[in-house]
Write an enzyme that holds these catalytic residues in place. Structure first.
Site, PDB file in Angstrom:
ATOM      1  N   TYR A  14      52.087 -20.661 -11.212  1.00  0.00           N
ATOM      2  CA  TYR A  14      52.177 -20.621  -9.741  1.00  0.00           C
ATOM      3  C   TYR A  14      52.789 -21.925  -9.212  1.00  0.00           C
ATOM      4  CZ  TYR A  14      50.363 -20.804  -4.907  1.00  0.00           C
ATOM      5  OH  TYR A  14      50.228 -20.940  -3.535  1.00  0.00           O
ATOM      6  N   ASN A  38      48.934 -17.411 -18.413  1.00  0.00           N
ATOM      7  CA  ASN A  38      48.548 -17.097 -17.026  1.00  0.00           C
ATOM      8  C   ASN A  38      49.793 -16.975 -16.155  1.00  0.00           C
ATOM      9  OD1 ASN A  38      46.795 -16.505 -14.943  1.00  0.00           O
ATOM     10  ND2 ASN A  38      46.587 -18.638 -14.303  1.00  0.00           N
ATOM     11  N   ASP A  61      52.587 -23.393 -26.776  1.00  0.00           N
ATOM     12  CA  ASP A  61      51.427 -24.068 -26.214  1.00  0.00           C
ATOM     13  C   ASP A  61      51.589 -25.593 -26.311  1.00  0.00           C
ATOM     14  OD1 ASP A  61      48.395 -23.111 -25.514  1.00  0.00           O
ATOM     15  OD2 ASP A  61      48.492 -25.134 -26.326  1.00  0.00           O
ATOM     16  N   LYS A  87      42.659 -23.252 -14.867  1.00  0.00           N
ATOM     17  CA  LYS A  87      42.330 -23.873 -13.573  1.00  0.00           C
ATOM     18  C   LYS A  87      41.332 -23.080 -12.730  1.00  0.00           C
ATOM     19  CE  LYS A  87      45.472 -21.601 -10.602  1.00  0.00           C
ATOM     20  NZ  LYS A  87      45.513 -21.565  -9.156  1.00  0.00           N
ATOM     21  N   SER A 127      43.360 -32.866  -9.724  1.00  0.00           N
ATOM     22  CA  SER A 127      42.773 -32.012  -8.688  1.00  0.00           C
ATOM     23  C   SER A 127      41.742 -32.761  -7.868  1.00  0.00           C
ATOM     24  CB  SER A 127      42.101 -30.808  -9.365  1.00  0.00           C
ATOM     25  OG  SER A 127      41.295 -30.117  -8.450  1.00  0.00           O
ATOM     26  N   ALA A 128      41.591 -32.346  -6.632  1.00  0.00           N
ATOM     27  CA  ALA A 128      40.553 -32.914  -5.753  1.00  0.00           C
ATOM     28  C   ALA A 128      39.168 -32.609  -6.300  1.00  0.00           C
ATOM     29  CB  ALA A 128      40.698 -32.313  -4.359  1.00  0.00           C
ATOM     30  N   TYR A 151      35.880 -27.669 -14.825  1.00  0.00           N
ATOM     31  CA  TYR A 151      37.328 -27.797 -14.566  1.00  0.00           C
ATOM     32  C   TYR A 151      37.649 -29.206 -14.059  1.00  0.00           C
ATOM     33  CZ  TYR A 151      41.569 -27.625 -11.796  1.00  0.00           C
ATOM     34  OH  TYR A 151      42.790 -27.923 -11.239  1.00  0.00           O
ATOM     35  N   LYS A 155      39.866 -32.521 -15.754  1.00  0.00           N
ATOM     36  CA  LYS A 155      40.941 -33.246 -15.076  1.00  0.00           C
ATOM     37  C   LYS A 155      40.646 -34.748 -15.056  1.00  0.00           C
ATOM     38  CE  LYS A 155      43.781 -29.947 -13.917  1.00  0.00           C
ATOM     39  NZ  LYS A 155      45.169 -29.911 -14.434  1.00  0.00           N
ATOM     40  N   LEU A 202      40.537 -18.090  -2.165  1.00  0.00           N
ATOM     41  CA  LEU A 202      40.393 -17.413  -0.879  1.00  0.00           C
ATOM     42  C   LEU A 202      41.619 -16.607  -0.458  1.00  0.00           C
ATOM     43  CD1 LEU A 202      38.822 -16.818   1.719  1.00  0.00           C
ATOM     44  CD2 LEU A 202      39.705 -18.955   2.666  1.00  0.00           C
ATOM     45  N   ARG A 233      38.328 -26.401   3.900  1.00  0.00           N
ATOM     46  CA  ARG A 233      39.160 -26.921   2.826  1.00  0.00           C
ATOM     47  C   ARG A 233      40.497 -27.431   3.379  1.00  0.00           C
ATOM     48  NH1 ARG A 233      35.064 -26.586   0.784  1.00  0.00           N
ATOM     49  NH2 ARG A 233      34.408 -25.667  -1.229  1.00  0.00           N
ATOM     50  N   ASP A 298      30.279 -24.818  -4.776  1.00  0.00           N
ATOM     51  CA  ASP A 298      31.061 -25.065  -3.560  1.00  0.00           C
ATOM     52  C   ASP A 298      30.471 -26.246  -2.790  1.00  0.00           C
ATOM     53  OD1 ASP A 298      33.035 -23.243  -3.721  1.00  0.00           O
ATOM     54  OD2 ASP A 298      32.048 -21.702  -2.554  1.00  0.00           O
TER      55      ASP A 298
HETATM   56  C1  WQD Z   1      38.004 -21.911  -0.781  1.00  0.00           C
HETATM   57  C2  WQD Z   1      36.838 -21.550   0.119  1.00  0.00           C
HETATM   58  C3  WQD Z   1      34.986 -20.533  -1.014  1.00  0.00           C
HETATM   59  C4  WQD Z   1      37.028 -16.851  -2.133  1.00  0.00           C
HETATM   60  C5  WQD Z   1      39.566 -24.278  -6.070  1.00  0.00           C
HETATM   61  C6  WQD Z   1      39.460 -25.319  -7.135  1.00  0.00           C
HETATM   62  C7  WQD Z   1      40.479 -26.371  -6.900  1.00  0.00           C
HETATM   63  C8  WQD Z   1      41.848 -25.758  -6.780  1.00  0.00           C
HETATM   64  C9  WQD Z   1      41.847 -24.752  -5.638  1.00  0.00           C
HETATM   65  C10 WQD Z   1      43.052 -25.831  -8.844  1.00  0.00           C
HETATM   66  C11 WQD Z   1      35.507 -21.869  -0.538  1.00  0.00           C
HETATM   67  C12 WQD Z   1      35.611 -19.567  -0.024  1.00  0.00           C
HETATM   68  C13 WQD Z   1      36.758 -18.114  -1.624  1.00  0.00           C
HETATM   69  C14 WQD Z   1      36.386 -15.707  -1.588  1.00  0.00           C
HETATM   70  C15 WQD Z   1      35.233 -17.128  -0.036  1.00  0.00           C
HETATM   71  N1  WQD Z   1      42.253 -25.141  -7.978  1.00  0.00           N
HETATM   72  N2  WQD Z   1      35.884 -18.244  -0.593  1.00  0.00           N
HETATM   73  N3  WQD Z   1      35.508 -15.900  -0.557  1.00  0.00           N
HETATM   74  O1  WQD Z   1      37.029 -23.559  -4.639  1.00  0.00           O
HETATM   75  O2  WQD Z   1      37.996 -24.906  -2.691  1.00  0.00           O
HETATM   76  O3  WQD Z   1      39.171 -24.882  -4.875  1.00  0.00           O
HETATM   77  O4  WQD Z   1      40.874 -23.780  -5.973  1.00  0.00           O
HETATM   78  O5  WQD Z   1      43.528 -26.913  -8.696  1.00  0.00           O
HETATM   79  O6  WQD Z   1      40.440 -27.248  -7.979  1.00  0.00           O
HETATM   80  O7  WQD Z   1      38.191 -25.900  -7.054  1.00  0.00           O
HETATM   81  O8  WQD Z   1      39.191 -22.861  -3.486  1.00  0.00           O
HETATM   82  O9  WQD Z   1      40.081 -20.751  -2.620  1.00  0.00           O
HETATM   83  O10 WQD Z   1      38.255 -20.674  -4.391  1.00  0.00           O
HETATM   84  O11 WQD Z   1      37.700 -21.365  -2.070  1.00  0.00           O
HETATM   85  O12 WQD Z   1      34.426 -17.283   0.883  1.00  0.00           O
HETATM   86  O13 WQD Z   1      36.595 -14.528  -2.015  1.00  0.00           O
HETATM   87  O14 WQD Z   1      36.845 -20.140   0.341  1.00  0.00           O
HETATM   88  O15 WQD Z   1      33.574 -20.451  -0.956  1.00  0.00           O
HETATM   89  O16 WQD Z   1      34.635 -22.330   0.471  1.00  0.00           O
HETATM   90  P1  WQD Z   1      38.213 -24.062  -3.886  1.00  0.00           P
HETATM   91  P2  WQD Z   1      38.834 -21.334  -3.196  1.00  0.00           P
END
Ligand code: WQD
Length: 339
Positions: A14, A38, A61, A87, A127-128, A151, A155, A202, A233, A298
């Site tokens: 991606y 992936n 790989d 990830k 990553s954050a 994860y 990192k 999300l 976020r 979370d």
């Molecule tokens: C965002 C918010 C969920 C799905 C992750 C990794 C991070 C990076 C980005 C790689 C959260 C909420 C989500 C859903 C929901 N990945 N949510 N319903 O967890 O902040 O970050 O992805 O680099 O390292 O940690 O992203 O998009 O999963 O969630 O309510 O079906 O949306 O609880 O608050 P996240 P996310």
């Protein structure tokens, strides 16, 4: 003089495919190494179609020493952008050994072969998730790190390996980019987030509801101490994120650096409900959702202070959440079942 290439590990993923496109647009010569665990091989054609440029693709790989040796022998690699890695936060908690083996061990082998080949310019995708919890949720690069999941721990371990390598081998130059929440897609709608199985993130979950692949969105908790109770976020358009890699390469090649770390975020945070509302405005589609329990791991808010990247790299996120939703929706509409 022999043509110089940039090696991009995970270049068909991606983030990787968007980084490759941006580099091709600037006439960089590219070698992609991808194991397609992936990502779909069809992405290769999509990159060619968008860029109308050629590039080298090697299937394999990062832990395969023979493949790495052959790449370093055949191509003069000026720098490496290391994106390959597992990830999914939730998955990392279920399969920790897979994550440590793939992300940490794989990276170590890559770095060893880079050292042997005297290739010592590296941009690393971090990553954050390496940050811990913080009162005001606005993270700077100097904040303490305390990853809350496997994860994030992989990192951070790789960041520390790179710092130790550079300490012992001073001619390494490393830029570490700590991504916040990358979302959106290339405006052509030809490439985008293409999860092989059910997305956990999300926006891909929202677009799957919009396209009718899911009945409703589950919102993980609305009892956080935020304005509307849902998590906030720092979302960043994947195109802005891809451009950050160009700025990082430029900085790497133009300066004598050791290890530099940068937050790559927009500096603005949106709640889950705000993302849903903006997406509905942009798409004209109602997104039914149901509030369910919090998701383990979370945190309520996570927001970048991106001023260091702006000051030193000259990079700043330009695209807003509406554009992220528009582009993600176009990608999903044009690829209802992914690639
Ligand atoms: C965002 C918010 C969920 C799905 C992750 C990794 C991070 C990076 C980005 C790689 C959260 C909420 C989500 C859903 C929901 N990945 N949510 N319903 O967890 O902040 O970050 O992805 O680099 O390292 O940690 O992203 O998009 O999963 O969630 O309510 O079906 O949306 O609880 O608050 P996240 P996310």
């Amino acid at each position: 003089m022999k043509k110089e290439f940039i090696l991009i590990t995970g270049g068909c993923g991606y983030i990787g495919s968007h980084v490759v496109l941006n580099l091709l647009n600037l006439n960089y010569s590219i070698v992609i190494l991808d194991n397609f665990s992936n990502s779909s091989k069809k992405i290769i054609e999509r990159i060619r179609k968008i860029s109308n440029k050629s590039f080298i693709i090697v299937e394999g790989d990062i832990s395969n020493r023979d493949i790495l040796k052959s790449i370093f022998l055949k191509y003069s690699i000026k720098g490496v952008i290391h994106l390959a890695g597992l990830k999914a936060v939730g998955e990392s908690e279920i399969y920790p050994m897979r994550y440590y083996k793939n992300n940490v061990n794989g990276s170590l082998i890559l770095f060893e072969e880079m050292e042997k080949a005297n290739v010592k310019n590296l941009v690393f995708s971090s990553s954050a998730s390496v940050y811990g919890k913080k009162k005001n949720f606005i993270f700077t690069e100097d904040d303490s790190v305390m990853p809350q999941n496997v994860y994030g721990r992989t990192k951070l371990i790789i960041e520390n390996i790179l710092k130790d390598i550079q300490k012992s081998s001073k001619d390494w130059s490393v830029v570490i980019l700590r991504y916040f929440n990358p979302i959106g897609a290339h405006q052509s709608g030809l490439i985008g987030e293409n999860p092989f199985n059910l997305p956990s993130n999300l926006l891909p979950s929202v677009t799957q509801v919009a396209i009718g692949k899911r009945e409703q969105l589950f919102v993980f908790g609305n009892n956080y101490s935020t304005s509307d109770g849902t998590c906030k976020r720092d979302y960043i358009h994947v195109e802005d994120l891809a451009k950050a890699h160009l700025y990082a390469l430029n900085y790497l090649f133009k300066n004598d650096i050791s290890v530099s770390i940068f937050n790559i975020g927009s500096g603005k945070a949106y709640s889950v409900l705000e993302v849903i509302r903006i997406f509905e405005e942009v798409s004209g589609i109602h997104i039914p959702f149901k509030i369910i329990d919090r998701r383990p791991g979370d945190i309520s808010e996570c927001l970048a202070d991106p001023s260091k990247a702006e000051m030193i790299l000259g990079w700043k996120a330009k695209l807003n959440l509406r554009k992220m939703c528009e582009d993600a929706w176009r990608w999903q509409r044009q690829n209802p079942n992914g690639i």
